[in-house]
Design a protein around this motif. Structure first.
Motif, PDB file in Angstrom:
ATOM      1  N   ILE A 192       0.840  -1.203   0.000  1.00  0.00           N
ATOM      2  CA  ILE A 192       0.000   0.000   0.000  1.00  0.00           C
ATOM      3  C   ILE A 192       0.867   1.243   0.000  1.00  0.00           C
ATOM      4  O   ILE A 192       0.603   2.214  -0.723  1.00  0.00           O
ATOM      5  CB  ILE A 192      -0.945  -0.019   1.213  1.00  0.00           C
ATOM      6  CG1 ILE A 192      -1.862  -1.240   1.161  1.00  0.00           C
ATOM      7  CG2 ILE A 192      -1.766   1.255   1.280  1.00  0.00           C
ATOM      8  CD1 ILE A 192      -2.748  -1.387   2.384  1.00  0.00           C
ATOM      9  N   GLY A 193       1.949   1.228   0.795  1.00  0.00           N
ATOM     10  CA  GLY A 193       2.850   2.377   0.821  1.00  0.00           C
ATOM     11  C   GLY A 193       3.537   2.613  -0.510  1.00  0.00           C
ATOM     12  O   GLY A 193       3.708   3.760  -0.942  1.00  0.00           O
ATOM     13  N   ALA A 196       0.993   4.129  -2.865  1.00  0.00           N
ATOM     14  CA  ALA A 196       0.689   5.507  -2.485  1.00  0.00           C
ATOM     15  C   ALA A 196       1.801   6.451  -2.915  1.00  0.00           C
ATOM     16  O   ALA A 196       1.538   7.550  -3.419  1.00  0.00           O
ATOM     17  CB  ALA A 196       0.474   5.591  -0.971  1.00  0.00           C
ATOM     18  N   TRP A 201      -0.942   9.335  -3.724  1.00  0.00           N
ATOM     19  CA  TRP A 201      -2.156   9.289  -2.914  1.00  0.00           C
ATOM     20  C   TRP A 201      -2.014  10.217  -1.711  1.00  0.00           C
ATOM     21  O   TRP A 201      -0.932  10.314  -1.105  1.00  0.00           O
ATOM     22  CB  TRP A 201      -2.435   7.879  -2.413  1.00  0.00           C
ATOM     23  CG  TRP A 201      -2.760   6.904  -3.497  1.00  0.00           C
ATOM     24  CD1 TRP A 201      -2.937   7.178  -4.817  1.00  0.00           C
ATOM     25  CD2 TRP A 201      -2.946   5.488  -3.351  1.00  0.00           C
ATOM     26  NE1 TRP A 201      -3.226   6.030  -5.513  1.00  0.00           N
ATOM     27  CE2 TRP A 201      -3.236   4.973  -4.640  1.00  0.00           C
ATOM     28  CE3 TRP A 201      -2.898   4.610  -2.296  1.00  0.00           C
ATOM     29  CZ2 TRP A 201      -3.474   3.629  -4.859  1.00  0.00           C
ATOM     30  CZ3 TRP A 201      -3.128   3.267  -2.510  1.00  0.00           C
ATOM     31  CH2 TRP A 201      -3.422   2.781  -3.788  1.00  0.00           C
ATOM     32  N   HIS A 203      -3.295  11.358   2.288  1.00  0.00           N
ATOM     33  CA  HIS A 203      -3.441  10.507   3.473  1.00  0.00           C
ATOM     34  C   HIS A 203      -4.874  10.028   3.645  1.00  0.00           C
ATOM     35  O   HIS A 203      -5.115   8.962   4.221  1.00  0.00           O
ATOM     36  CB  HIS A 203      -2.967  11.254   4.721  1.00  0.00           C
ATOM     37  CG  HIS A 203      -3.778  12.474   5.056  1.00  0.00           C
ATOM     38  ND1 HIS A 203      -3.592  13.689   4.416  1.00  0.00           N
ATOM     39  CD2 HIS A 203      -4.791  12.671   5.940  1.00  0.00           C
ATOM     40  CE1 HIS A 203      -4.438  14.570   4.903  1.00  0.00           C
ATOM     41  NE2 HIS A 203      -5.178  13.995   5.809  1.00  0.00           N
ATOM     42  N   ILE A 206      -5.121   6.992   1.367  1.00  0.00           N
ATOM     43  CA  ILE A 206      -4.350   5.878   1.944  1.00  0.00           C
ATOM     44  C   ILE A 206      -5.143   5.224   3.080  1.00  0.00           C
ATOM     45  O   ILE A 206      -5.202   3.988   3.192  1.00  0.00           O
ATOM     46  CB  ILE A 206      -2.989   6.384   2.445  1.00  0.00           C
ATOM     47  CG1 ILE A 206      -2.143   6.904   1.274  1.00  0.00           C
ATOM     48  CG2 ILE A 206      -2.247   5.287   3.192  1.00  0.00           C
ATOM     49  CD1 ILE A 206      -0.836   7.529   1.708  1.00  0.00           C
ATOM     50  N   ARG A 210      -6.389   1.334   3.072  1.00  0.00           N
ATOM     51  CA  ARG A 210      -6.031   0.424   4.170  1.00  0.00           C
ATOM     52  C   ARG A 210      -7.286  -0.172   4.800  1.00  0.00           C
ATOM     53  O   ARG A 210      -7.321  -1.368   5.145  1.00  0.00           O
ATOM     54  CB  ARG A 210      -5.206   1.159   5.222  1.00  0.00           C
ATOM     55  CG  ARG A 210      -3.860   1.619   4.733  1.00  0.00           C
ATOM     56  CD  ARG A 210      -3.085   2.415   5.775  1.00  0.00           C
ATOM     57  NE  ARG A 210      -2.532   1.537   6.805  1.00  0.00           N
ATOM     58  CZ  ARG A 210      -3.007   1.446   8.037  1.00  0.00           C
ATOM     59  NH1 ARG A 210      -4.074   2.155   8.380  1.00  0.00           N
ATOM     60  NH2 ARG A 210      -2.454   0.639   8.905  1.00  0.00           N
TER      61      ARG A 210
END
Length: 549
Positions: A192-193, A196, A201, A203, A206, A210
């Motif tokens: 995911i990081g 992003a 992306w 926050h 994100i 998540r």
């Protein structure tokens, strides 16, 4: 002598002291001990200045810090703090007391060496305070990629299918996320990081991705099994972006994409009206057209739009044959093809194009024995006559308050771009006042530059962190890498006929302005000579002559 002092006859005999330092320990050879002989192996010892363990003979039994300390200071006396004889600085303090004071002092407090050394000193390992040379480039630590995720081959079977619907109000998504397996989510969080960071992306996005990943992991009965796209459809209608969640699982290799494409769904609806095995034969044609073929005769994959158009052209003939009692395309002869074709015009050419594609592919795949449509003349489609648009409608669209719409209209009205060229246009394709399309370089018109500047300001203000390289983005593609869709461009061009009609109006105006210069039209709009002739042939049209001022 061929024996050592330990093996001396009548011994062992105590070795003589070292001739250089007088030590009676670790005698080596030639009257010298290990520490004094150049070929000895004395190992490590305490620093003779600060007592740090790990000093070697290389720096005369000094650690690296004391080696520099002794070159800077030359006073050798009793320390004013600890009383031990050592090399002192200008304040008559040894290096060990200085280190003890630095270790004991609290932030923003005054250094008190006496208080720091009152209850003893903490010895340390040598050469642990070496500062990195800041003039040298830093070497970032090597990041070892995590082990690849592998979906489990087995999973818990479902006894009863229960439809999940999270679109209704009142569902607590956070509670569903708490059911996620912590170990699986820990493996997916770095992915995911990475997504992003690569796609810009924010926050908020994100956090929602998540949350969606945790919810889908909570749906799993067997942690580590694959996630199906149909299961992720339960997130539709919530604040979770389903597309981004599926991207994460696809990158991790945990996605089972069971979605049915739009063209396949249309095929299923249309083929349900045909008898078997005719429907299966048409399905095989569509599969070869969409996926291509590596078996001779080889074929490249065709666009789903092409497959959908040809399917629509041939369907009336297939229904006609089904009504006549034919159940397989192997039964179709040339007479049947000629009987079902319209008499003339574009309907005959289009149906003939679809039937020729159908039988050509099936015969190449050895599904049918012959190609009954091969030698049937169907003619060619007649191109439509290009017509000018109402200038008032174009001016209103150019002055639209929708900045993206105004730029699209300007690019088409001044430079004649196609729909696909608009969608695939990158930010790097426009620079230094020129538009670069393929191998053509076109200078931008002044009205286009004005609207381009306004759109870029809006784009940077609305999506400042987007990494999408395309010029046109919307709320769906801003955090992806793909272009906008055909429908988005079609909705933006609110003119009868759309992008194609506006492009034809621009080329038609250029043909009349240049007096039918085919070469200039080809260079300016990327047309072939035959396509350019379609526009120059309208120079003598009575309606267009009357419309010219």
């Amino acid at each position: 002598m061929t024996v050592c002092f330990t093996c001396w006859p009548g011994g062992p005999v105590a070795p003589p002291p070292c001739l250089r330092c007088g030590s009676r320990f670790e005698y080596f050879v030639a009257g010298l001990c290990h520490r004094c002989h150049r070929d000895g192996h004395p190992g490590v010892d305490s620093c003779r200045n600060c007592l740090a363990w790990g000093a070697t003979r290389t720096h005369k039994w000094l650690c690296l810090g004391c080696n520099s300390w002794c070159r800077k200071y030359t006073i050798s006396d009793d320390c004013s703090v600890c009383g031990r004889q050592s090399v002192l600085d200008h304040s008559r303090v040894c290096r060990l007391c200085r280190k003890q004071g630095a270790l004991w002092r609290q932030p923003r407090e005054k250094l008190d060496l006496v208080a720091a050394n009152r209850h003893g000193q903490q010895l340390f390992l040598a050469d642990m305070f070496v500062r990195r040379d800041k003039t040298q480039p830093q070497h970032p630590p090597v990041e070892h990629p995590p082990p690849p995720l592998r979906a489990m081959a087995c999973h818990q079977l479902t006894l009863f299918e229960a439809r999940r619907d999270l679109s209704q109000r009142g569902h607590r998504l956070g509670g569903l996320a708490e059911r996620a397996d912590p170990a699986m989510f820990a493996l997916l969080e770095p992915i995911i990081g990475q997504h992003a960071a690569a796609r810009g992306w924010n926050h908020h996005l994100i956090w929602r991705v998540r949350l969606g990943v945790q919810i889908m992991l909570g749906f799993q009965d067997t942690p580590g099994s694959t996630i199906t796209a149909s299961d992720a459809a339960a997130l539709t209608g919530t604040e979770v972006p389903v597309v981004h969640v599926l991207e994460v699982f696809e990158h991790a290799g945990l996605l089972d994409d069971d979605r049915i494409s739009a063209v396949q769904a249309r095929l299923d609806r249309k083929l349900a009206e045909l008898p078997q095995p005719m429907a299966g034969e048409v399905q095989q044609w569509a599969t070869i057209m969409l996926n291509g073929s590596t078996i001779p005769p080889r074929r490249l994959p065709r666009s789903p739009i092409t497959v959908g158009l040809q399917l629509g052209w041939m369907l009336p003939a297939l229904h006609r044959w089904a009504e006549q009692g034919h159940t397989s395309l192997r039964e179709i002869s040339r007479t049947d093809v000629e009987a079902v074709l319209p008499s003339s015009g574009n309907p005959r050419a289009l149906m003939g194009q679809g039937l020729k594609s159908l039988f050509r592919v099936l015969k190449g795949a050895k599904i049918t024995f012959t190609d009954p449509a091969r030698w049937v003349p169907t003619g060619h489609t007649q191109p439509k006559q290009p017509l000018p648009l109402d200038p008032a409608a174009i001016r209103d669209a150019l002055d639209s308050p929708d900045i993206a719409q105004a730029l699209i209209i300007a690019l088409v009205a001044f430079h004649g771009l196609r729909n696909g060229q608009l969608r695939d246009l990158h930010l790097t394709d426009i620079h230094d006042g020129y538009l670069h399309i393929g191998d053509r370089t076109v200078p931008l018109a002044a009205p286009v530059r004005t609207r381009l500047s306004a759109y870029l300001d809006l784009r940077n203000k609305t999506w400042p962190e987007t990494a999408n390289p395309h010029l046109f983005v919307n709320y769906r593609t801003a955090y992806q890498f793909g272009p906008v869709g055909h429908r988005w461009v079609k909705l933006k061009v609110d003119i009868p006929g759309g992008v194609q009609a506006l492009r034809e109006d621009r080329i038609l105006h250029e043909a009349h302005a240049t007096g039918g210069d085919v070469r200039q039209i080809c260079d300016l709009f990327g047309l072939s000579v035959q396509a350019a002739t379609r526009y120059t042939a309208t120079l003598d049209h009575p309606a267009l002559i009357a419309a010219d001022p």
